[in-house]
Enzyme design. Structure first.
Site, short mmCIF file in Angstrom:
data_model
loop_
_atom_site.label_atom_id
_atom_site.label_comp_id
_atom_site.label_asym_id
_atom_site.label_seq_id
_atom_site.Cartn_x
_atom_site.Cartn_y
_atom_site.Cartn_z
CB SER A 46 45.74 38.49 37.43
OG SER A 46 44.39 38.63 37.34
CG LEU A 238 41.61 30.41 40.37
CD1 LEU A 238 42.39 29.81 41.55
CD2 LEU A 238 40.23 30.82 40.83
CE LYS A 239 41.93 40.67 37.35
NZ LYS A 239 43.02 41.25 38.13
CG HIS A 240 46.38 33.90 41.88
ND1 HIS A 240 46.74 33.06 42.90
CD2 HIS A 240 45.89 33.09 40.90
CE1 HIS A 240 46.50 31.80 42.55
NE2 HIS A 240 45.98 31.80 41.34
#
Length: 1193
Positions: A46, A238-240
């Site tokens: 992301s 992680l996809k913020h």
């Protein structure tokens, strides 16, 4: 030379970081072995970013010493229509009016900038009225350093701290340069001939968007297989929840996904600059300048996720504006962009003290299967803390992010991204972590001035005021030139005609080098295939001094409008080896110029040089290798509740009402495969939310940019009612108020500054098997995504006259498109409102997504369901209809007479019309076509068309169709949708239409014989429609698994074998039979051994059984324990492939019966009751072994 080696060749240890740089040099040389290969990175995290290093001019003996500082990048703003003479005069006056004051020393060329907006640490001087103010989409190619004489400037000319840095002569030169742009249309007078060349260089780009051809379950299976065989490692990040921001240095520019020079990029520059201040403290200004110089000298771009509360709401308002989790470092060079591996990114970023994302690596079968199981256990209620904890426990390597998601963003986690990387990644990562410890933070205790939120709050008049304040605040060392944002008002007007003209002339020009050849190829293919994309062009104001009638500079922004474009382009890449990928965030600088004979000869040789070793096996041509690009995005329901169900449903709720909103959110959850329990819980919550917000806001729709101001208090109160509600919501409370500091954004732009609001991308394959029915209190719309000649009108007549209708009492009506004047679908909607419970047969072809969206909206607004009826066909790789089907449709059209729409044998261009309809479906194969219809409408009816045992299409028929398709492509590329009776190819069309009729009529016997009899087709369609009406229809199963909320792992045992075992025991032990009774056998419906339960043993304990998923496990039964209230078998679990399966329960068992009111978990107490003499035990000698399947439930 690898990316790491190229970085290393430019290293030059500086005072504060020499040790780290030397470590980085050592690390990268260790990795330069030819045996090391990195699988290409063709999908995206992301977010992304890069870090700086310095060239060691003394010790580097590599050819990279030939790097030269490039000519200063250009500002582009495409405009065919030039400004009037008065506009030029106004611009010149503004430039002449810039205040220029003296300096006692020489002027540093690096800070003399065109259109610079003053020293950011100073206020504006009185009388400063001459700031250029272009539109926010003005070029963001960055600062252009202007060459000045290397001698002291006259002391009467000094730097003005309030209005910027400049010189009187510079102002005059720029006035003259701008006059070149606007005194006459240079582009129009620029003719393309044999001496015309084009040079194109990518300025900024992000990862290509890769869509898996396989279903999610197939991707998972392949990932596990590759990791198990040691072919690859799986990387998870992680996809913020933020916006894409790309930065290529002060001169290279700052970019959003498809735009630049606006508030989004200004915020990005501020946050990035502030990060340097926080990380480097007193050295920040020096490091900022060095960082810019490094990126520009090496033509690099860094990409990141901009996470801030000032640009509008996503899933949760961040507690801090930390705006960067670096996820991509790209070397642009003079060839295809090269993306760094994640270990290289971490080393790069730690050297520059830039933030990195949280990364996990899974290199064994056990760890990767445990990961997927952990996600399945948390997908419907996971938040940042439990997710990160579970992944830390199951991963082989865990690298914590520089920013703690919980501290800076909050508990609401958007999702995870899993992808396949090189099997060497684990070793490489371990080396990086050893040699590059987390860097210190030296600016925490310093007063860095007003924060992002303070600046936005203090500047509320308009967007430009906020942009100017942000850029001034960050300082000249990082952003000395503001012209990308606040440039020339003369650049305000942009013409589409100019855009097309720039692109056309670019494609017609000779390529000056190999990169230009490949970029021309990308644009040419996209235009030929008519992919939904725009090529936005802008003049390059940074090149005003270089512009002449024979030397023009532009910037092209390749803006992809639809995800389908990426899927279609991937297919082109598979057919055309060497084709460069289509990137997201695609910005290209181009130069159109004339070359004399000598230079032309030199350029011809240069353009013939194909990419060198940079296109090695380790960097395959992108997306054609599916294994190298396997990627899967996994979002969490707590995030989707806020964004997709609440935020994206606001327009439906306020425009169409609560009933339409309910249909909207139920459809979304159905597409996701949300578990039935969660659907019920969320339906209750969302219905309450709809009443709450409608009562509070009335008819005025809540703004999506600040929707959390209302949602978070509502969710917080809802969560307080019970722990169950708290788990459903995930986290609520501690709302950050944004109304006072929200950035001012021009209307029509989303969080990226370009596209529409974020929408959930539905999978390319149909949803799992579920029953669909049309409620009797709703209407039904039957529509036809087909082609003329598919027999829809004949079918509608049969359905109208069918005895008994659809098996209920709803009236059926039909509207024939050829007889309706005006807007057809509006007429359908009007009729639906008059008779809301009727069945509407929409007798008109519905060929594209735009029509499908209208039908969806109609369903919501008029309380109806919709069912598509499509001709059954195998399709091609890029079209849902085969050539066989197209031949039959054409044959039918050419057989009919007196057609209401005048499309019959008398029509001179009937073949062209059918080809036009055929191409409306181009870009989707049959699986994708059916899948999208099912995902949108929940069902699909296939009307039989061709016999399965037919002989192949005759060569003459196939040849005439292919000839027509080729002619259609030529015609549409030149004339768009102009009729075939007009334009360049009129004669060719006439000849083809004549031959088409001859060929089809000559093969009439064959074309009649391959069709399914019409009465049989009608019968099957009617049967399927009645099933849908009664709720007996099942959506076709795509094989895609429903990823529900896993609660426990267990070995499921075959009930017949368990009954046989129990029956034998009861026959041998009458005392047991007397107590347990004969009803026990009748009530035994399922049997399993529970291995671990999420609530009792934790997510990780359940996930660790992923390695045994779907495996046969032998279970040995040695005893039966029972009381008056319950009975259970004692179980001993065996091994799978040599590994023992161990239950987390203290006493593994199979509960076979409990009395009414007794919970099954009470069977765990049987051993203790036995020791107390309160239970009976019957030993099974010899023990009996029964095998079962391990699964998650």
């Amino acid at each position: 030379m690898s990316a790491s080696q190229r970085i290393l060749s430019s290293l030059s240890p500086s005072s504060s970081s020499s040790l780290a740089l030397l470590k980085f040099r050592h690390l990268l040389f260790l990795r330069s072995s030819p045996s090391y290969a990195t699988l290409p990175r063709s999908f995206s995290f992301s977010f992304s970013f890069s870090s700086p290093m310095y060239r060691n001019k003394h010790t580097d003996n590599h050819k990279e010493q030939k790097w030269r500082e490039k000519s200063k990048p250009e500002l582009l703003a495409a405009d065919k229509e030039v400004s009037s003479a008065s506009s030029v005069e106004a611009v010149t006056k503004r430039l002449d009016g810039l205040s220029v004051s003296g300096s006692s020393g020489p002027v540093n060329a690096s800070v003399v900038q065109t259109g610079l907006i003053g020293n950011v640490h100073q206020g504006n001087q009185q009388g400063q009225k001459t700031i250029w103010k272009p539109k926010s989409y003005g070029t963001a190619s960055g600062v252009t350093a202007v060459e000045v004489e290397k001698k002291p400037v006259d002391k009467t000319v000094v730097l003005n701290p309030g209005s910027g840095v400049g010189q009187t002569s510079l102002t005059q030169r720029n006035s003259i340069g701008l006059s070149k742009f606007f005194k006459g249309n240079l582009l129009e007078s620029f003719t393309v001939d044999n001496s015309t060349y084009a040079e194109a260089q990518i300025r900024a780009t992000f990862y290509p968007k890769f869509e898996n051809e396989k279903s999610d379950q197939e991707v998972r299976t392949r990932m596990i297989e590759m990791v198990s065989k040691g072919l690859a490692t799986m990387e998870v990040s992680l996809k913020h929840s933020g916006s894409l921001f790309m930065y290529a240095g002060n001169e290279g520019g700052a970019y959003a996904k498809n735009s630049f020079g606006n508030i989004y990029t200004a915020v990005g520059v501020f946050v990035l600059g502030r990060m340097f201040q926080q990380a480097w403290g007193a050295e920040a200004a020096k490091k900022q300048a060095e960082f810019n110089e490094y990126l520009e000298r090496n033509r690099m771009c860094i990409s990141m996720e901009l996470v801030t509360a000032v640009l509008g709401d996503h899933g949760q308002r961040p507690r801090e504006d930390y705006a960067v989790v670096v996820t991509a470092v790209t070397e642009l060079g003079n060839g295809k962009p090269k993306f760094y591996s994640t270990p290289d990114i971490i080393a790069f970023c730690r050297n520059w003290r830039l933030p990195t994302n949280h990364i996990w690596l899974f290199s064994t079968r056990k760890s990767v299967t445990s990961f997927f199981a952990a996600y399945d256990a948390l997908c419907e209620e996971g938040t940042a803390t439990p997710v990160c904890k579970a992944l830390d426990e199951v991963a082989d390597i865990s690298v914590a992010g520089s920013k703690d998601h919980v501290k800076v963003q909050g508990e609401i986690l958007e999702g995870l991204v899993a992808r396949i990387v090189s099997h060497e990644s684990s070793k490489h990562m371990e080396k990086v972590l050893k040699d590059f410890p987390p860097p210190p933070v030296e600016g925490d205790c310093l007063d860095l001035g007003p924060s992002l939120r303070d600046i936005c709050a203090a500047n509320r008049s308009d967007e430009k005021q906020q942009i100017k304040a942000l850029l001034q605040s960050i300082g000249n060392s990082f952003c000395p030139d503001h012209s990308d944002w606040l440039g020339s008002e003369a650049g305000d007007s942009h013409s589409r005609n100019a855009d097309k003209s720039v692109v056309s002339k670019f494609l017609q020009s000779h390529p000056a080098d190999f990169s230009t050849t490949k970029l021309q190829e990308i644009i040419r293919i996209m235009r030929e295939k008519r992919f939904p994309a725009a090529f936005k062009c802008y003049h390059n104001y940074h090149k005003v001094d270089s512009v002449s009638t024979d030397n023009l500079f532009y910037k092209i922004v390749i803006h992809v409008h639809s995800d389908s474009t990426f899927r279609r382009y991937q297919k082109e890449m598979r057919c055309r080896p060497g084709l460069w990928p289509l990137y997201r965030g695609f910005f290209v600088d181009i130069n159109l110029f004339k070359a004399n004979k000598e230079r032309a000869a030199e350029l011809s040789k240069k353009s013939a040089i194909v990419e060198n070793a940079s296109s090695s096996a380790s960097e395959k041509d992108g997306l054609a290798d599916e294994d190298a690009n396997l990627m899967i995005k996994m979002k969490f329901l707590t995030y989707k509740l806020r964004t997709f169900l609440i935020r994206n449903g606001l327009s439906v709720l306020f425009k169409d009402g609560p009933a339409a909103y309910k249909a909207y959110y139920l459809r979304q959850m159905k597409i996701w495969g949300t578990s039935a329990g969660k659907q019920r819980e969320l339906s209750k919550l969302l219905d309450e939310w709809a009443v709450y917000i409608r009562r509070k806001c009335g008819n005025k729709q809540l703004s999506s940019s600040i929707y959390l101001s209302e949602v978070e208090p509502f969710l917080e109160e809802y969560a307080k009612r019970s722990p169950h509600n708290q788990a459903l919501i995930g986290s609520a409370g501690n709302l950050v108020r944004t109304e006072d500091f929200l950035a001012i954004v021009e209307r029509g732009r989303d969080e990226e500054g370009d596209l529409e609001i974020e929408r959930e991308v539905t999978p390319s394959s149909p949803s799992p098997s579920i029953k669909d029915s049309v409620p009797r209190d709703e209407g039904l719309i039957v529509f036809f995504p087909g082609i003329p000649g598919c027999a829809k009108s004949a079918l509608c007549k049969e359905l109208l006259n069918a005895p008994g209708g659809l098996g209920d009492d709803r009236p059926i009506q039909s509207l024939m498109g050829d007889l309706i004047k005006g807007k057809y679908w509006q007429k359908v909607a009007d009729e639906r409102r008059k008779k809301p419970y009727s069945i509407m047969l929409a007798d008109k072809n519905a060929p594209n997504e735009e029509v499908w969206r209208q039908i969806e909206n109609m369903c919501r607004s008029t309380r109806a369901s919709a069912v598509p009826i499509v001709p059954d066909s195998e399709g091609t790789d890029s079209n849902p209809f085969s050539l066989d089907a197209l031949a039959v449709f054409m044959f039918r059209v050419l057989q009919r007479a007196n057609h209401p729409g005048n499309l019959d044998k008398a029509s001179p261009n009937a073949g062209y019309v059918l080809l036009m309809f055929y191409h409306l479906y181009e870009g989707k194969n049959r699986k994708e076509f059916d899948g999208e219809l099912i995902e949108r409408f929940g069902s699909i009816i296939k009307m039989p068309l061709l016999k399965s045992d037919r002989s192949p299409l005759p060569d003459s028929v196939k040849s005439i169709l292919e000839e027509g398709i080729n002619l259609y492509n030529l015609h549409s590329n030149r004339h768009g949708r102009l009729e075939s009776t007009k334009g360049t190819y009129v004669k060719e069309w006439a000849k083809w239409e004549k031959r088409l009729r001859e060929v089809l009529l000559g093969n009439a016997e064959y074309l009649n014989s391959i069709q399914v009899p019409f009465d049989i087709a009608v019968k099957e369609v009617l049967e399927q429609l009645r099933k849908i009406s009664k709720g007996e229809f099942k959506t076709p199963d795509s094989g895609k698994r429903t990823f529900g909320n896993i609660v426990y792992a267990a070995v499921s045992l075959p009930v017949p074998e368990m009954k046989t075992l129990l029956d034998n025991i009861l026959e041998k032990h009458p005392e047991a039979k007397a107590i347990l009774g004969n009803n026990l056998l009748k009530n035994l419906m399922k049997a399993h051994v529970t291995l671990a339960h999420k609530r009792s043993h934790g997510v990780t304990a359940v996930a660790n059984y992923g390695i045994f998923l779907n495996k046969e496990v032998p279970v040995k039964f040695s005893a039966l324990l029972f009381t008056d209230n319950m009975a259970a078998f004692e179980a001993n679990l065996g091994s799978v492939e040599g590994e023992q399966v161990i239950s987390k329960n203290q006493w593994p068992h199979v509960t076979i019966w409990t009395a009414e009111g007794v919970l099954a978990k009470e069977a765990n107490t049987l051993p203790e009751l036995l020791s107390q003499g309160k239970a009976t035990c019957i030993h099974i000698d010899p023990p009996v072994t029964i095998s079962g399947t391990l699964n998650f439930y």
